[in-house]
Design a protein around this motif. Structure first.
Motif, mmCIF file in Angstrom:
data_model
loop_
_atom_site.group_PDB
_atom_site.id
_atom_site.type_symbol
_atom_site.label_atom_id
_atom_site.label_comp_id
_atom_site.label_asym_id
_atom_site.label_seq_id
_atom_site.Cartn_x
_atom_site.Cartn_y
_atom_site.Cartn_z
ATOM 1 N N ARG A 37 0.836 -1.215 0.000
ATOM 2 C CA ARG A 37 0.000 0.000 0.000
ATOM 3 C C ARG A 37 0.866 1.259 0.000
ATOM 4 O O ARG A 37 0.563 2.224 -0.693
ATOM 5 N N ALA A 38 1.941 1.258 0.773
ATOM 6 C CA ALA A 38 2.844 2.411 0.808
ATOM 7 C C ALA A 38 3.514 2.613 -0.554
ATOM 8 O O ALA A 38 3.656 3.745 -1.027
ATOM 9 N N GLU A 39 3.875 1.517 -1.188
ATOM 10 C CA GLU A 39 4.504 1.614 -2.511
ATOM 11 C C GLU A 39 3.518 2.138 -3.547
ATOM 12 O O GLU A 39 3.854 2.968 -4.386
ATOM 13 N N GLU A 76 2.559 13.995 -9.870
ATOM 14 C CA GLU A 76 3.517 15.085 -10.110
ATOM 15 C C GLU A 76 3.971 15.102 -11.560
ATOM 16 O O GLU A 76 4.111 16.172 -12.165
ATOM 17 N N LYS A 129 0.936 4.064 -2.924
ATOM 18 C CA LYS A 129 0.708 5.485 -2.604
ATOM 19 C C LYS A 129 1.856 6.345 -3.162
ATOM 20 O O LYS A 129 1.635 7.398 -3.754
ATOM 21 N N GLN A 130 3.086 5.884 -2.984
ATOM 22 C CA GLN A 130 4.255 6.618 -3.482
ATOM 23 C C GLN A 130 4.214 6.700 -5.013
ATOM 24 O O GLN A 130 4.485 7.750 -5.594
ATOM 25 N N THR A 131 3.850 5.608 -5.651
ATOM 26 C CA THR A 131 3.774 5.590 -7.117
ATOM 27 C C THR A 131 2.701 6.550 -7.608
ATOM 28 O O THR A 131 2.902 7.271 -8.592
ATOM 29 N N ARG A 132 1.559 6.577 -6.941
ATOM 30 C CA ARG A 132 0.482 7.506 -7.321
ATOM 31 C C ARG A 132 0.937 8.957 -7.174
ATOM 32 O O ARG A 132 0.656 9.804 -8.023
ATOM 33 N N THR A 133 1.629 9.255 -6.105
ATOM 34 C CA THR A 133 2.129 10.615 -5.879
ATOM 35 C C THR A 133 3.091 11.022 -6.990
ATOM 36 O O THR A 133 2.974 12.118 -7.570
ATOM 37 N N GLU A 134 4.025 10.132 -7.308
ATOM 38 C CA GLU A 134 4.994 10.435 -8.375
ATOM 39 C C GLU A 134 4.305 10.593 -9.718
ATOM 40 O O GLU A 134 4.641 11.488 -10.507
#
Length: 124
Positions: free
Chosen positions: A18-20, A30, A22-27
């Motif tokens: 889930r953290a990965e 951007e 979330k990080q991928t979605r954020t990147e």
């Protein structure tokens, strides 16, 4: 099963996945925003126009200040010349067969110098 040792592969931790994600979605978000800003030619053109306007305004203000300073200096020189001419004993000069007061001639010269400085300053 694993190819090397025959053991079953470990299941990834749900929280780590889930953290990965979330990080991928954020990147990705951007990246999409950066691409959208780059593709918005109209907004970029407006921004460049505003920067150009600001530079021109600053240059105009600077030129105006220089012209005013030059006019003040010229005015001071003309006043001192007029004062010295007025204090002299000969207050009239023969110009083209006519007697003219020196102060009038100095004032005319001052006006011409001022006009020349203003015209010259506005061309720069």
């Amino acid at each position: 099963m694993s190819e090397k040792n025959g053991a079953a592969p470990e299941k990834p931790d749900v929280e780590a996945l889930r953290a990965e994600i979330k990080q991928t979605r954020t990147e990705l978000g951007e990246t999409v925003q950066a691409l959208a800003a780059k593709a918005d030619v109209k907004a970029r053109a407006k921004e460049q126009v505003e920067h150009a306007k600001d530079r021109v305004r600053a240059q105009a203000a600077e030129a105006t200040g220089r012209v005013r300073e030059a006019a003040l200096q010229a005015g001071g020189r003309v006043r001192s010349a007029a004062d010295s001419a007025a204090s002299s004993s000969d207050t009239e000069v023969d110009v083209a067969g006519r007697r003219m007061p020196v102060a009038l001639l100095v004032a005319g010269a001052a006006a011409i110098v001022g006009i020349i400085l203003l015209v010259r300053g506005s061309r720069r």
